[in-house]
Design a protein around this motif. Sequence first.
Motif, PDB file in Angstrom:
ATOM      1  N   GLU A 119       0.804  -1.215   0.000  1.00 58.54           N
ATOM      2  CA  GLU A 119       0.000   0.000   0.000  1.00 58.54           C
ATOM      3  C   GLU A 119       0.843   1.274   0.000  1.00 58.54           C
ATOM      4  N   TRP A 120       2.152   1.131   0.198  1.00 58.73           N
ATOM      5  CA  TRP A 120       3.043   2.288   0.277  1.00 58.73           C
ATOM      6  C   TRP A 120       4.075   2.224  -0.848  1.00 58.73           C
ATOM      7  N   VAL A 121       4.418   3.401  -1.383  1.00 60.76           N
ATOM      8  CA  VAL A 121       5.408   3.460  -2.449  1.00 60.76           C
ATOM      9  C   VAL A 121       6.314   4.664  -2.206  1.00 60.76           C
ATOM     10  N   GLU A 122       7.595   4.477  -2.502  1.00 62.32           N
ATOM     11  CA  GLU A 122       8.566   5.560  -2.332  1.00 62.32           C
ATOM     12  C   GLU A 122       8.922   6.171  -3.682  1.00 62.32           C
ATOM     13  N   VAL A 123       8.950   7.491  -3.715  1.00 59.62           N
ATOM     14  CA  VAL A 123       9.406   8.249  -4.876  1.00 59.62           C
ATOM     15  C   VAL A 123      10.703   8.936  -4.462  1.00 59.62           C
ATOM     16  N   SER A 124      11.800   8.569  -5.117  1.00 62.85           N
ATOM     17  CA  SER A 124      13.098   9.084  -4.687  1.00 62.85           C
ATOM     18  C   SER A 124      13.907   9.608  -5.864  1.00 62.85           C
ATOM     19  N   ASN A 125      15.085  10.125  -5.522  1.00 62.55           N
ATOM     20  CA  ASN A 125      15.945  10.777  -6.499  1.00 62.55           C
ATOM     21  C   ASN A 125      17.407  10.558  -6.123  1.00 62.55           C
ATOM     22  N   GLU A 175       8.838  16.615 -12.283  1.00 66.02           N
ATOM     23  CA  GLU A 175       8.376  15.291 -12.705  1.00 66.02           C
ATOM     24  C   GLU A 175       8.081  14.403 -11.502  1.00 66.02           C
ATOM     25  N   ARG A 176       8.927  14.488 -10.481  1.00 68.51           N
ATOM     26  CA  ARG A 176       8.665  13.710  -9.258  1.00 68.51           C
ATOM     27  C   ARG A 176       7.346  14.131  -8.619  1.00 68.51           C
ATOM     28  N   LEU A 177       7.062  15.409  -8.619  1.00 69.46           N
ATOM     29  CA  LEU A 177       5.796  15.889  -8.053  1.00 69.46           C
ATOM     30  C   LEU A 177       4.606  15.375  -8.859  1.00 69.46           C
ATOM     31  N   GLU A 178       4.753  15.325 -10.174  1.00 67.01           N
ATOM     32  CA  GLU A 178       3.687  14.770 -11.018  1.00 67.01           C
ATOM     33  C   GLU A 178       3.483  13.288 -10.726  1.00 67.01           C
ATOM     34  N   ILE A 179       4.578  12.576 -10.512  1.00 65.51           N
ATOM     35  CA  ILE A 179       4.496  11.150 -10.192  1.00 65.51           C
ATOM     36  C   ILE A 179       3.774  10.950  -8.859  1.00 65.51           C
ATOM     37  N   VAL A 180       4.084  11.790  -7.879  1.00 67.71           N
ATOM     38  CA  VAL A 180       3.398  11.703  -6.581  1.00 67.71           C
ATOM     39  C   VAL A 180       1.901  11.891  -6.775  1.00 67.71           C
ATOM     40  N   SER A 181       1.517  12.889  -7.557  1.00 70.23           N
ATOM     41  CA  SER A 181       0.088  13.151  -7.802  1.00 70.23           C
ATOM     42  C   SER A 181      -0.603  11.957  -8.438  1.00 70.23           C
ATOM     43  N   GLU A 182       0.116  11.255  -9.304  1.00 69.57           N
ATOM     44  CA  GLU A 182      -0.454  10.063  -9.953  1.00 69.57           C
ATOM     45  C   GLU A 182      -0.508   8.885  -8.986  1.00 69.57           C
ATOM     46  N   PHE A 183       0.586   8.660  -8.262  1.00 72.53           N
ATOM     47  CA  PHE A 183       0.668   7.505  -7.369  1.00 72.53           C
ATOM     48  C   PHE A 183      -0.324   7.591  -6.209  1.00 72.53           C
ATOM     49  N   LYS A 184      -0.571   8.793  -5.705  1.00 69.01           N
ATOM     50  CA  LYS A 184      -1.382   8.928  -4.488  1.00 69.01           C
ATOM     51  C   LYS A 184      -2.852   8.557  -4.711  1.00 69.01           C
ATOM     52  N   ARG A 185      -3.238   8.361  -5.969  1.00 65.36           N
ATOM     53  CA  ARG A 185      -4.612   7.911  -6.241  1.00 65.36           C
ATOM     54  C   ARG A 185      -4.851   6.507  -5.701  1.00 65.36           C
ATOM     55  N   ASP A 186      -3.790   5.694  -5.682  1.00 61.97           N
ATOM     56  CA  ASP A 186      -3.950   4.294  -5.295  1.00 61.97           C
ATOM     57  C   ASP A 186      -3.028   3.853  -4.162  1.00 61.97           C
ATOM     58  N   PHE A 187      -2.070   4.700  -3.775  1.00 63.52           N
ATOM     59  CA  PHE A 187      -1.086   4.315  -2.770  1.00 63.52           C
ATOM     60  C   PHE A 187      -0.836   5.464  -1.797  1.00 63.52           C
ATOM     61  N   TRP A 188      -0.329   5.101  -0.617  1.00 63.55           N
ATOM     62  CA  TRP A 188       0.249   6.096   0.279  1.00 63.55           C
ATOM     63  C   TRP A 188       1.669   6.335  -0.227  1.00 63.55           C
ATOM     64  N   VAL A 189       2.042   7.596  -0.361  1.00 64.65           N
ATOM     65  CA  VAL A 189       3.329   7.921  -0.975  1.00 64.65           C
ATOM     66  C   VAL A 189       4.301   8.506   0.042  1.00 64.65           C
ATOM     67  N   ILE A 190       5.530   8.003   0.000  1.00 61.80           N
ATOM     68  CA  ILE A 190       6.642   8.570   0.756  1.00 61.80           C
ATOM     69  C   ILE A 190       7.647   9.096  -0.262  1.00 61.80           C
ATOM     70  N   CYS A 237       2.210  13.709  -0.078  1.00 64.79           N
ATOM     71  CA  CYS A 237       3.013  12.645   0.535  1.00 64.79           C
ATOM     72  C   CYS A 237       2.680  12.528   2.024  1.00 64.79           C
ATOM     73  N   GLN A 238       2.648  11.300   2.502  1.00 63.41           N
ATOM     74  CA  GLN A 238       2.405  11.083   3.928  1.00 63.41           C
ATOM     75  C   GLN A 238       3.618  11.497   4.747  1.00 63.41           C
ATOM     76  N   TYR A 239       4.796  11.173   4.236  1.00 61.41           N
ATOM     77  CA  TYR A 239       6.041  11.518   4.911  1.00 61.41           C
ATOM     78  C   TYR A 239       7.092  11.844   3.859  1.00 61.41           C
TER      79      TYR A 239
END
Length: 256
Positions: A101-107, A116-131, A160-162
């Motif tokens: 249920e959780w996914v990490e977006v990193s660099n 682009e990372r912010l866009e990915i967060v916006s997409e991912f948060k529809r189905d996952f909790w994002v860190i 992002c949750q955290y």
Amino acid sequence: MDFLRLPKRTTGSRSYGLTSIVDFGTPVGELKHILGDYHQFIDIAKIGIGSAYIAPNLKEKIKLYQEYGIRPYFGGTLFEKCYLQNKLSEYLSWLAELGIEWVEVSNGTFDIPLEERLEIVSEFKRDFWVIAEVGSKDSECDMPVTEWKQEIDYFLNAGCQYVITEGRDSGTAGIYDQNGRIKSNLVKNLLEELDDKKIIFEAPTHKHQMYFINEIGPNVNLGNVKLADVLILEAQRQGLRSETFYLEEQEWKLPL
């Protein structure tokens, strides 16, 4: 036993005061024994680097963490690998299939533009909790304080949750210099304007952990904690180690 005066700790399904461990390949049998004794001290489990992709008994391990109320997710290196190979949709499908249920977006390894990372967060948060993770794994990369603050703030506002502050499992990058020394001025600047309850500070060594406990309090969020260290960390949080001995005298309190 309840006769000592100790710092007040968050309990149960914590939203802060988190201990996030890193699992670099703990065998499932060994993990069962560890969690049987120490699960109450663990909130999040990162299956480190990209090891989840090749880990044997992965489904069993994920299920075991979840049975103990621990939130598992995969290290950001795997996300970055999928991004590089244009496989993010397959990655998300795989996470859903595994019940993650959780996914990490990193660099940390591969440079992905902030926008682009912010866009990915916006997409991912529809189905996952994002860190999100901020900072580079390159020990020679020294981000300005303003950039740290800006990225953390942007990610939290994006949903992002955290946000994790990079430190590596060696404690020699990101919020640390290449010799493992804490960039204390950076940390203090971050704390002036940001909510520390939404930041997970990577703190792989006892020295790093004790710094954050003394600086922020027993309910600081700490990450990249080794499984073998979870009891020691909890003892440190509760003033049961010399370096944190006087925490209860400082009257750390939970918010009303």
